[in-house]
Write a protein that holds these residues in place. Structure first.
Motif: not given
Length: 499
Positions: A289-305, A328-332, A334-339
């Motif tokens: 569950p904690r990995l799902h919470a971290v990778l939530e902003p980039v979940r759409f990228l995991l489908t082609g990996i 929250p730090r890891l999630r932020a 990923l969100t910042h670098r994806l933006a």
């Protein structure tokens, strides 16, 4: 097993070559030698097939000293012409060669860089040689990129020692040795003695039979191999159900021909198209569950990996979480670098996640996140000093001068030199130089109130007819007229007392 130290200390061999060597030597102790394919070896070691293939290529080629660690690697074919896996066997070690005993399980549980560091530390412990982090870093080198062939830094060697100590492979006494060196220890798995009789020949320990003959098969197994059973997960070897009719075709004795596996038929691999990679047959991948919470902003990228890269991403996220990084730090991050990145520019999502999105950018302060302290949200002072030092060096260094054109014209030849701002290092537009618009000093925006003019003080200009408030003598208009006097004709046309 005995591992030659030349394989550990030589800069010619990569870290993966040592891992592949240990597994091939362990499987080669059987009567039929090592017959595992590339995919099987990769599944044992937890590496990719391409990494195992590169390690095999280094072992099969001659090192700078002319030694080949894997001299026997011959193809095998069945009588019908069907090809199967190759038979591999490492060279016999010399009697006076330096070596180190390493457990085979270390090649499966430790990644190649940690395995090499573990071998160096184990050799130093056995030989009772003091070992520093700088000396350990000299044995671990970069094998790709701009720093290929150079040793890693002392800080990276310290992190490797911490990781080995946390995984319970070594023990470290910090600064307990001579001249402040660390004291290392190798943890060996101990088996508790059993209360049951060893050979079940008597109920009382005194009634057991005594062994009077040494069994040489269990001593130095790599010198006299015993017929072991195939390893777990390796394709079984079975006899052919139907033999082809007619006499067998003659086989030349030349070593250039493929080695035949006479009556041994491995399990055939499933047919697949040559267009894509082989299907994944490893264990199913699950995220906590904690990995799902971290990778939530980039979940759409995991489908082609692929599954292997997803496992690498999960391991990297778990490693950072175990070291104290908050979700929250890891999630932020990923969100910042994806933006800040266009999704159309991400051609390889797995490579982008492992190389751009997940790594922490900043100084040695663990709280620094790309130049900003995560706990307080203010600018990191260490990073600010580094940027200031780089800007000072850029100001002191004169800008490079472009070489003149061979034809004498003003047209640019080759690469165009782009000037940057000496403060923020932002590139200028063509033709601009110096500080950029954001770094230039600006006037104060807060107006300074002028002192109020005392009552009763008037301007004595224009022959005493001006009468404007002037606390400092003449008013501004009269002072201007005194500096630039009017012509006599224009002065006569302006009546006195005109404001």
């Amino acid at each position: 097993m005995k591992v030659p130290m030349r394989l550990v200390e030589s800069a010619y061999y990569s870290d993966a070559a040592l891992t592949v060597y240990m597994k091939i030597k362990a499987l080669g102790a059987r009567k039929e030698a090592c017959t595992a394919g590339l995919a099987t070896l990769a599944s044992y070691l937890g590496l990719s097939v391409s990494t195992v293939q590169r390690g095999l290529a280094e072992l099969r080629s001659a090192a700078p000293d002319g030694v080949v660690e894997l001299p026997e690697s011959r193809r095998r074919t069945l009588r019908g012409g069907t090809g199967t896996t190759a038979r591999r066997k490492v060279r016999d070690m010399w009697p006076n060669e330096r070596f180190i005993w390493l457990p085979v399980v270390a090649s499966e549980r430790l990644r190649p860089r940690l395995l090499r560091a573990y071998a160096v530390i184990a050799f130093a412990v056995v030989q009772n040689v003091p070992l520093t982090e700088h000396e350990l870093a000299g044995h671990l080198r970069h094998h790709s990129g701009l720093r290929a062939g150079r040793p890693i830094t002392t800080e990276a060697a310290g992190r490797i020692i911490d990781e080995l100590a946390e995984s319970r492979w070594i023990t470290v006494d910090r600064r307990a040795g001579s001249r402040g060196r660390h004291l290392f220890g190798i943890l060996v798995e101990e088996t508790s003695p059993s209360s049951a009789p060893d050979d079940l020949s008597g109920s009382d320990p005194d009634d057991r039979s005594l062994a009077y003959k040494e069994d040489l098969r269990i001593d130095r197994q790599e010198n006299e191999p015993t017929p072991w059973s195939p390893a777990v997960g390796e394709p079984l070897v079975e006899a052919r159900a139907h033999e082809p009719a007619g006499p067998p075709r003659p086989v030349a004795a030349s070593p250039d021909h493929a080695l035949r596996a006479d009556d041994e038929t491995p399990r055939p691999s499933p047919d697949r198209d040559g267009a894509g990679p082989p299907p994944y047959r490893g264990p199913q991948l699950t995220f906590s569950p904690r990995l799902h919470a971290v990778l939530e902003p980039v979940r759409f990228l995991l489908t082609g990996i692929g599954t292997y890269v997803q496992r690498r991403i999960g391991q990297e996220v778990s490693r950072q979480l175990d070291q104290g990084t908050e979700v929250p730090r890891l999630r932020a991050r990923l969100t910042h670098r994806l933006a800040r990145t266009l999704v159309a520019d991400i051609r390889d999502p797995g490579r982008w996640l492992l190389g751009v999105a997940l790594p922490r950018w900043g100084c040695a302060n663990p709280d620094c996140e790309a130049g900003v302290l995560w706990s307080t949200g203010v600018e990191c002072p260490s990073c600010r000093e580094v940027v200031a030092e780089r800007a000072a060096r850029r100001r002191c260094t004169p800008p490079p001068v472009a070489p003149p054109s061979p034809t004498g014209s003003s047209a640019e030849v080759g690469l165009r030199i782009v000037e940057c701002c000496p403060e923020c290092e932002r590139p200028h537009h063509r033709g601009n130089s110096g500080l950029c618009a954001e770094c230039r000093p600006r006037p104060a925006l807060v107006p300074v109130p002028a002192p109020a003019a005392p009552l009763g003080i008037r301007c004595p200009g224009l022959g005493g007819t001006c009468g404007r408030p002037a606390p400092r003598g003449l008013c501004r208009r009269c002072r201007t007229q005194e500096r630039t006097p009017l012509s006599p004709a224009l002065a006569r046309s302006v009546p006195a007392g005109t404001p």
